[in-house]
Design an enzyme around this catalytic site. Structure first.
Site, PDB file in Angstrom:
ATOM      1  N   LYS A 184       0.802  -1.231   0.000  1.00 10.68           N
ATOM      2  CA  LYS A 184       0.000   0.000   0.000  1.00 10.68           C
ATOM      3  C   LYS A 184       0.834   1.282   0.000  1.00 10.68           C
ATOM      4  O   LYS A 184       0.385   2.312  -0.469  1.00 10.68           O
ATOM      5  CB  LYS A 184      -0.964  -0.021   1.180  1.00 10.68           C
ATOM      6  CG  LYS A 184      -2.057  -1.071   0.991  1.00 10.68           C
ATOM      7  CD  LYS A 184      -3.329  -0.698   1.702  1.00 10.68           C
ATOM      8  CE  LYS A 184      -4.465  -1.607   1.287  1.00 10.68           C
ATOM      9  NZ  LYS A 184      -4.296  -2.985   1.811  1.00 10.68           N
ATOM     10  N   GLU A 187      -9.576   6.574   3.615  1.00  5.22           N
ATOM     11  CA  GLU A 187     -10.409   5.591   4.307  1.00  5.22           C
ATOM     12  C   GLU A 187      -9.502   4.436   4.700  1.00  5.22           C
ATOM     13  O   GLU A 187      -8.465   4.217   4.078  1.00  5.22           O
ATOM     14  CB  GLU A 187     -11.515   5.082   3.381  1.00  5.22           C
ATOM     15  CG  GLU A 187     -11.104   3.933   2.450  1.00  5.22           C
ATOM     16  CD  GLU A 187     -10.079   4.319   1.377  1.00  5.22           C
ATOM     17  OE1 GLU A 187      -9.902   5.531   1.119  1.00  5.22           O
ATOM     18  OE2 GLU A 187      -9.441   3.408   0.799  1.00  5.22           O
ATOM     19  N   SER A 221       1.746  -9.801  -0.689  1.00  2.00           N
ATOM     20  CA  SER A 221       1.389  -8.376  -0.652  1.00  2.00           C
ATOM     21  C   SER A 221       1.717  -7.706   0.680  1.00  2.00           C
ATOM     22  O   SER A 221       1.909  -6.502   0.737  1.00  2.00           O
ATOM     23  CB  SER A 221      -0.091  -8.197  -0.976  1.00  2.00           C
ATOM     24  OG  SER A 221      -0.888  -9.028  -0.146  1.00  2.00           O
TER      25      SER A 221
HETATM   26  C1  LIG Z   1      -5.140  -4.017   1.625  1.00  6.53           C
HETATM   27  C2  LIG Z   1      -4.422  -5.265   1.382  1.00  6.53           C
HETATM   28  C3  LIG Z   1      -4.795  -6.161   0.352  1.00  6.53           C
HETATM   29  C4  LIG Z   1      -6.012  -5.968  -0.502  1.00  6.53           C
HETATM   30  O1  LIG Z   1      -6.002  -4.850  -1.329  1.00  6.53           O
HETATM   31  P1  LIG Z   1      -5.758  -4.914  -2.891  1.00  6.53           P
HETATM   32  O2  LIG Z   1      -6.072  -3.538  -3.347  1.00  6.53           O
HETATM   33  O3  LIG Z   1      -6.671  -5.940  -3.473  1.00  6.53           O
HETATM   34  O4  LIG Z   1      -4.331  -5.265  -3.108  1.00  6.53           O
HETATM   35  C5  LIG Z   1      -4.019  -7.282   0.137  1.00  6.53           C
HETATM   36  N1  LIG Z   1      -2.936  -7.558   0.910  1.00  6.53           N
HETATM   37  C6  LIG Z   1      -2.560  -6.731   1.915  1.00  6.53           C
HETATM   38  C7  LIG Z   1      -1.364  -7.100   2.727  1.00  6.53           C
HETATM   39  C8  LIG Z   1      -3.281  -5.567   2.187  1.00  6.53           C
HETATM   40  O5  LIG Z   1      -2.896  -4.767   3.192  1.00  6.53           O
END
Ligand SMILES: *Cc1c(COP(=O)(O)O)cnc(C)c1O
Length: 409
Positions: free
Chosen positions: A102, A124, A391
């Site tokens: 993010k 948000e 992610s």
């Molecule tokens: C917020 C988040 C997601 C989901 O958001 P996407 O916009 O679909 O990437 C996935 N993995 C993590 C670690 C997150 O913090």
């Protein structure tokens, strides 16, 4: 065009969205009149910035020095051995500052806001990851920061609320409705309408009205650009499969985009299957949803027969949202991106397995991709290669997991 020949027709990935923000029949702009000007102003500013070497150099500098890019592409040797099939690589977005992908987007939008002369930022947040990333970027650039968060989420994620406050952000609780992410977005939009002259809204995923889905996608494209270079250096060829979890869809489209025109690379997005595909028990929009409009965007969403948004459930707050980014819906129709889901139980098992075998505690969101990646690795030959997008890191989730496992801390 029929679906059968749709995905064989070549498509320039840069041709989307059109000037109205449409990805085929998805996307667009669905906001009150008062926000049209703000979105147009943002679109124009972004259009200049994306072509401006000064902006791009500055962004690259901060992504390296502050966020910690490039992230590694690591070979998961023991997970690969455990599955007994394809080689598994992990794209390590979990190593970034604040713990997830993010920050790529939060940093870039904060820079864009500064360029636009906006000194006040709103955002948000659901679980708090986007709020924390935004608070960090605002502290770094000296911008005022207000984060809207459902009161229920504030209770569940009190540690992230404190993190944001430590970095100087004001966290405003939202007590409407289910008191979660959807209500927080409504409040952020309301604030934006009122304070549009001074304020930029840093939306946290590849969702909402144009230009957000395109802009957020672009700010995460670096994930796939790095991964492509890294896998070519490591394996001398492109991967067979890419796998990423899909909430709004930003980490997934960030990884996939660079490979969309590579016909031999398969792509799989993984949604939250929760307790299984029963009404109100999951957040797998492609498994149980249909076309509708929510929070500025036309896309697949979970709704009842009257069009009321259904409640959702997932063990991971970051995937727990009723709608999915419009670009994913478009590429799914063409057969270019496939979708699967992982259930809470599968996620809990893979969370512990990955921790034990790899020494990496993955975010519960990312663990959805690990579940699907393991299934696919098992089914593929040993000379095949898959990349799973990690992610985020699971530090934020350990208290919740301990509770589910009935472990007293
Ligand atoms: C917020 C988040 C997601 C989901 O958001 P996407 O916009 O679909 O990437 C996935 N993995 C993590 C670690 C997150 O913090």
């Amino acid at each position: 065009m029929s679906l059968a020949n749709a995905h064989t027709a070549p498509l320039d990935r840069f041709s989307l969205p059109d000037t109205g923000g449409h990805f085929g029949g998805y996307g667009g702009v669905y906001v009150p009149e008062t926000l049209m000007t703000a979105l147009q102003e943002l679109g124009a500013a972004y259009d200049l910035a994306r072509k401006d070497p000064v902006f791009l150099t500055e962004l690259r500098h901060h992504l390296k020095e502050f966020a910690g890019r490039p992230t590694e592409l690591g070979f998961a040797a023991r997970l690969t051995e455990y599955c007994g099939g394809a080689k598994i690589y992990l794209k390590r977005e979990d190593l970034l500052h604040t713990g997830a992908h993010k920050i790529n987007n939060a940093l870039a939008q904060a820079l864009l806001a500064r360029r636009m002369g906006k000194k006040r930022i709103i955002a948000e947040t659901g679980a708090g990851q986007h709020g924390v990333a935004t608070a960090a970027a605002c502290a770094k650039f000296g911008l005022e920061c207000v984060v809207y968060m459902g009161a229920h989420d504030m209770e569940r994620q009190s540690l992230n609320v404190f993190r944001m406050r430590l970095m100087g952000a004001e966290v405003r609780g939202v007590t409407a409705g289910q008191q979660t992410l959807k209500e927080a977005i409504n409040e952020a939009m309301r604030d934006w309408v009122t304070n549009v002259r001074s304020t930029h809204y840093i939306l946290g995923t590849a969702y909402g009205s144009h230009p957000y889905p395109m802009m957020v996608r672009d700010f995460h494209r670096v994930i796939g650009q790095e991964a492509k270079e890294q896998i070519l250096a490591r394996e001398g060829r492109l991967p067979d499969e890419l796998i990423a979890c899909v909430g709004g869809g930003s980490n997934a489209i960030g990884l996939f985009f660079e490979f969309l025109e590579e016909p031999n690379v398969r792509m799989i997005g993984v949604e939250a299957g929760g307790h299984g595909i029963k009404r109100g028990e999951h957040a797998a929009r492609f498994a149980g949803g249909r076309l509708g409009v929510l929070q500025g965007c036309k896309t697949f969403l979970l709704q009842d027969a009257e069009g009321q948004i259904e409640s959702t459930h997932s063990v991971s707050a970051g995937l727990d949202y009723a709608a999915v980014g419009p670009e994913h819906a478009f590429y799914r129709d063409r057969g270019r991106i496939q979708f699967a889901y992982a259930t809470d139980d599968e996620v809990m098992a893979a969370f512990q397995l990955c921790s034990r075998l790899e020494g990496i505690i993955p975010a519960l969101e990312s663990t959805h991709a690990i579940v699907e990646g393991m299934k696919r690795a098992k089914a593929l030959a040993k000379d095949k290669v898959i990349i799973i997008n990690l992610s985020g890191r699971g530090d934020k989730d350990v208290q919740q997991v301990a509770k589910i496992l009935d472990v007293k801390l």
